[in-house]
Structures are given as structure tokens and as C-alpha cells.
Design a protein around this motif. Structure first.
Motif: not given
Ligand code: SF4
Length: 177
Positions: A49, A121, A123-124, A127, A134
Motif C-alpha cells: 500500500s 494497510c 488488512n493482514c 504484509c 498482495c
């Protein structure tokens, strides 16, 4: 698009302020992008990101300009004092949670929305960058700064407070449609 209704829905999520953002005010600046290279947040070269992987400034500009409408949202948190690091982190987590909720709520209605968040980011847990692709490219959260946006100036131009007073921290994000 019923902007008034959209703003009211977003306010119910818990943001401190929500306002329409003029997409023309979102002008990527090389100076902001260069600040990422100092890697004060630890995301430079470690998240898809973030720079240098999130695209050139020209590509970011094109992605922004592909949208006609947008909203800007802030989350302000009162701290115990200006050195309350835990309070700052908690404020960041609260904003991130609200922002994720906003994006998830709006994505079915606006599949091409562009979320520009606060920070790299998350989200995880870890990364995959730079070793593997991704995991969720469609859900990647790109920070406003990574797109070269001067966040405090974007706030000022669109009538939301970037500074909510002494011993506070304010996180800012945008969603473009
Ligand atoms: S979705 Fe996961 S793999 Fe992709 S940028 Fe975000 S944290 Fe990294």
C-alpha cells in the motif's frame, strides 16, 4: 448520489466529522511522497500500500481523478497529555476500525470506491510485501500520504478540523466514489 444521506450514515459509525471532499482538492505532491522515503512509520518498502510499490504519483493522480465524488472523515481522540503514546495508538485503532466499517458498508454500493486511509494497510497481520503478491489487492488500504496528499491542507480546504485542540490526536481518511 445523496451526499447528505451518505454523510449522516458515516457519522453514525462514530467519526468525529464527516464532510464532502472536493476531488479537485486532492492533488498529489512530490514533497509529501518524498517524506515517506524517510520511513518514520516503517511501511516504506514493507507494504504494497506504500511507496515505492503503491504506484507513481502520476498513477496515483490518475486513480484519484477517475472518481467524481468523495467524503472525508476524521476521528479525534482526547489524550491524557501530549506524550500519551498509548492514547494515540488507541485513537488510531478506533479510526481504523471505523474506516474499515465504512468501506465495507459502502463497497457493495460503490464497487469502484477508492479508500485512502490513515497509515499503511493493516488488512493482514503481516504484509506479504515484497516477497509475494498482495493477498487482497481489491481491499488494500492506501494511506493518503502515500498518494502524496497534504492531509492538513485537504482538511482545511474541505472544512474539517485537523487539530481538535490541546492533547488530542486526529486521524483522517477519505473515500472516493
Ligand atoms: S492486503 Fe495484506 S498483503 Fe495486501 S497490502 Fe494489505 S496487508 Fe499487505
Amino acid at each position: 448520489m445523496d451526499m447528505k444521506n451518505l454523510i449522516e450514515r458515516m457519522k453514525k459509525i462514530g467519526f468525529t466529522e464527516v464532510a464532502e471532499v472536493n476531488v479537485k482538492d486532492l492533488v498529489p505532491m512530490p514533497e509529501i511522497r518524498q517524506m515517506c522515503a524517510a520511513d518514520r512509520c516503517g511501511a516504506y518498502g514493507h507494504k504494497w500500500s506504500c511507496p515505492p510499490y503503491c504506484g507513481t504519483l502520476e498513477e496515483c493522480t490518475e486513480r484519484i481523478q477517475a472518481h467524481q465524488n468523495g467524503i472525508i472523515m476524521t476521528t479525534a481522540t482526547q489524550l491524557e497529555d501530549s506524550f500519551d503514546y498509548e492514547g494515540m495508538q488507541e485513537g488510531g485503532r478506533r479510526h481504523q476500525k471505523q474506516f474499515l466499517q465504512a468501506v465495507e458498508e459502502l463497497r457493495p454500493e460503490y464497487p469502484d470506491l477508492l479508500p485512502l486511509g490513515a497509515g499503511g494497510c493493516r488488512n493482514c497481520e503481516t504484509c506479504t510485501c515484497p516477497d509475494e503478491p498482495c493477498r487482497f489487492p481489491d481491499k488494500m488500504m492506501v494511506p493518503m500520504e502515500a498518494y502524496g496528499l497534504f492531509v492538513s491542507d485537504v482538511c482545511r480546504r474541505n472544512g474539517v478540523k485537523y487539530n481538535n485542540g490541546e492533547a488530542t490526536v486526529t486521524y483522517v481518511s477519505c473515500i472516493l466514489f
